[in-house]
Write an enzyme that holds these catalytic residues in place. Structure first.
Site, PDB file in Angstrom:
ATOM      1  N   LYS A  80     -61.250  13.985 -83.445  1.00 37.36           N
ATOM      2  CA  LYS A  80     -60.104  14.837 -83.780  1.00 37.36           C
ATOM      3  C   LYS A  80     -60.250  16.166 -83.053  1.00 37.36           C
ATOM      4  O   LYS A  80     -61.359  16.706 -82.959  1.00 37.36           O
ATOM      5  CB  LYS A  80     -60.090  15.051 -85.294  1.00 37.36           C
ATOM      6  CG  LYS A  80     -58.910  15.837 -85.820  1.00 37.36           C
ATOM      7  CD  LYS A  80     -59.000  15.955 -87.340  1.00 37.36           C
ATOM      8  CE  LYS A  80     -57.821  16.681 -87.944  1.00 37.36           C
ATOM      9  NZ  LYS A  80     -57.929  16.771 -89.420  1.00 37.36           N
ATOM     10  N   SER A 155     -53.977  15.020 -91.768  1.00 39.32           N
ATOM     11  CA  SER A 155     -53.784  15.568 -90.445  1.00 39.32           C
ATOM     12  C   SER A 155     -54.566  14.839 -89.345  1.00 39.32           C
ATOM     13  O   SER A 155     -54.321  15.069 -88.178  1.00 39.32           O
ATOM     14  CB  SER A 155     -54.208  17.040 -90.456  1.00 39.32           C
ATOM     15  OG  SER A 155     -55.583  17.139 -90.814  1.00 39.32           O
ATOM     16  N   SER A 179     -57.130  14.488 -95.450  1.00 39.99           N
ATOM     17  CA  SER A 179     -56.726  14.177 -94.076  1.00 39.99           C
ATOM     18  C   SER A 179     -57.509  13.097 -93.347  1.00 39.99           C
ATOM     19  O   SER A 179     -57.169  12.758 -92.215  1.00 39.99           O
ATOM     20  CB  SER A 179     -56.750  15.443 -93.230  1.00 39.99           C
ATOM     21  OG  SER A 179     -55.614  16.208 -93.506  1.00 39.99           O
TER      22      SER A 179
HETATM   23  N1  GLN Z   1     -52.261  17.529 -96.248  1.00 41.09           N
HETATM   24  C1  GLN Z   1     -53.154  18.527 -96.758  1.00 41.09           C
HETATM   25  C2  GLN Z   1     -52.756  19.875 -96.204  1.00 41.09           C
HETATM   26  O1  GLN Z   1     -51.786  19.921 -95.564  1.00 41.09           O
HETATM   27  C3  GLN Z   1     -54.550  18.179 -96.391  1.00 41.09           C
HETATM   28  C4  GLN Z   1     -54.937  18.579 -95.024  1.00 41.09           C
HETATM   29  C5  GLN Z   1     -56.340  18.219 -94.676  1.00 41.09           C
HETATM   30  O2  GLN Z   1     -57.026  17.502 -95.399  1.00 41.09           O
HETATM   31  N2  GLN Z   1     -56.794  18.745 -93.563  1.00 41.09           N
HETATM   32  O3  GLN Z   1     -53.401  20.853 -96.419  1.00 41.09           O
END
Ligand code: GLN
Length: 493
Positions: A80, A155, A179
């Site tokens: 990532k 994400s 994420s």
């Molecule tokens: N969807 C969650 C957010 O927008 C989690 C994001 C993540 O785990 N990086 O913060």
């Protein structure tokens, strides 16, 4: 399936050791897949083909010299784009880091590189890992390999899509609120978020430091255990890293679930917005666990209902602090034309960050401000403590807790972009384990009534990745969910 890139890492490791395939063949296969599908999916921001070929060459030389290959050697990996890689552009999906080439490697990659891993490239993600659909990337969205009209989740959507589509055999992502597990669920792969501090975060671009975890995306549970074993273990460069050397997490994987006490978080299933097809697949899998000898009962996490609200104060508060360093002076991005330094900062931050990142910086700055700190941030921290206690209490009765990973299967692009609250609900079942730092895994079950994969989540005690992996492995064997996205069979020919 005809292509090497569609095998799991443990299958490939066997072929590499026996000489049935060379690392060069494996890279060729992954690169053919990238060429065939990535224009449509956009899982990668950078493809590191030359590097991958050099690394594969090194692995083939080692083997020719008769050396034993580590289990990660020669296996195509994706990272990532929040994980720093020396000499390779790392953007965190943000325009503000567009020119940034890190001078150092993050620890997980440094360890894998030493173990002969082969880097396919850096994957697309929501900007600074903020999002649940990958639509917040400054470089455009990723599409779900199962249905390109749908999101891959976020994400770490690029990492999940790359593994599902065979562009990489495994990948690393990050999980701050879900994420790793949520995109794994939406793309039909395995996503593991270990205990907070289990994997070093040295070289990870920070979002919310008390919540950020590095995690793995793989095609099966055995590969999750292998990849975790390769990167876990104390790192003196990360003060939050857990003590202790890396262990072999694949050991004891096949011990089964007989005798394990498993708690179902029933209240979550009756929440509004849980797709009936997700509920049905989840229940069918729970019945299997009972059939396999686990003792299954109803569990309660009474304060988990407030976890999402607490998360959306704590994570923005921490990000408002972490992202202060992107000021137009460092990291190479600056909007020109300002008459003084304050205007330069404002223009650069205004032009460099996307809407969701700005929304969170504003929320976080507000909740940390003198007049509101106690009412918002302070309260959220208290709720966090209550969630942690809920888990501790539940784990007195149970070895594991289970739930769906996400309330829905993959949704359509654009479906939730106008409504941040609807988007935030995608992580309602994953956020509690980030607040408590406890390990959790998503494995594919289903398909749901719409033909798309469903994620089944196991949550374990602090530092007890072994029980999480062992139960996930047992259920995976029983479920036999081996379906791959239609695009894979088309590309494999
Ligand atoms: N969807 C969650 C957010 O927008 C989690 C994001 C993540 O785990 N990086 O913060």
């Amino acid at each position: 399936m005809a292509e090497l890139c569609d095998l799991t890492a443990h299958e490939l490791a066997g072929r590499l050791r026996s000489g049935e395939a060379s690392a060069a063949d494996v890279v060729d296969s992954a690169m053919r897949r990238v060429a065939a599908v990535d224009e449509g999916l956009h899982a990668f921001l950078v493809v590191t083909e030359d590097l991958a070929r050099r690394q594969a060459g090194r692995v083939d030389e080692l083997r020719a010299r008769g050396e034993t290959l580590p289990s990660t050697a020669g296996i195509p990996l994706a990272l990532k784009d929040v994980l720093c890689t020396r000499g390779i552009r790392t953007t965190a999906g943000s325009k503000i880091l567009e020119p940034y080439v890190p001078p150092y490697d993050c620890t997980p990659w440094e360890r894998l590189d030493r173990g002969g891993a082969v880097l396919v490239g850096k994957t697309n993600c929501d900007e600074f890992a903020m999002g649940s659909s990958n639509e917040n990337s400054a470089y455009g969205p990723v599409r779900n390999p199962w249905d390109q009209e749908r999101v891959p989740g976020g994400s770490s959507g690029g990492s999940a899509a790359a593994v599902a589509a065979g562009e990489a055999v495994w990948a690393l992502g990050t999980d701050t609120g879900g994420s790793v597990r949520q995109p794994a669920s939406l793309c039909g792969v395995v996503g593991l978020k270990p205990t907070y501090g289990r994997i070093s975060r040295f070289g990870l671009i920070a979002f919310a430091s008390s919540l950020d975890h590095v995690g793995t995306l793989t095609r099966d549970v055995r590969d999750a255990a292998t990849l975790l074993s390769a990167i876990a273990g104390n790192d003196p460069l990360d003060a939050t890293s857990l003590p202790g050397l890396a262990a072999d997490y694949a050991e004891g994987l096949d011990a089964g679930v007989a005798g394990l006490r498993i708690g179902v978080v029933e209240d979550w299933l009756s929440m509004e917005g849980v797709q009936p097809g997700v509920r049905d697949s989840f229940h069918a899998a729970v019945d299997m666990l009972t059939g396999m000898g686990a003792s299954v009962d109803r569990a309660e996490l009474p304060h988990a209902d407030y976890a999402l609200s607490a998360y959306y104060l704590i994570a923005p508060a921490e990000c408002s602090s972490n992202l202060a360093r992107f000021d137009g002076v460092r990291y190479g991005f600056r909007v020109p034309g300002a008459s003084d330094v304050v205007e330069m900062n404002m223009r650069s931050r205004g032009g460099g960050f996307g809407d969701e990142v700005k929304r969170r910086i504003m929320l976080g700055t507000y909740s940390l401000s003198a007049g509101y700190y106690d009412a918002y941030y302070g309260q959220a921290q208290k709720v966090r403590t209550l969630v942690i206690r809920d888990y501790e209490k539940a784990f007195e009765r149970f070895d594991l807790l289970v739930s769906p990973t996400s309330p829905t299967t993959a949704f359509k692009l654009g479906e939730k972009t106008e409504n941040p609250l609807a988007m935030y609900l995608s992580d309602v079942f994953t956020i509690p384990s980030d607040l408590s730092g406890t390990p959790a895994i998503s494995i594919p079950c289903g398909p749901a009534d719409d033909g798309l994969p469903v994620g089944f989540q196991f949550m374990g005690r602090l530092e007890d990745e072994r029980t999480v992996l062992r139960a996930a492995f047992a259920l995976e064997q029983q479920l036999g969910f081996t379906a791959r996205p239609p695009l894979v069979s088309a590309a494999a020919g």
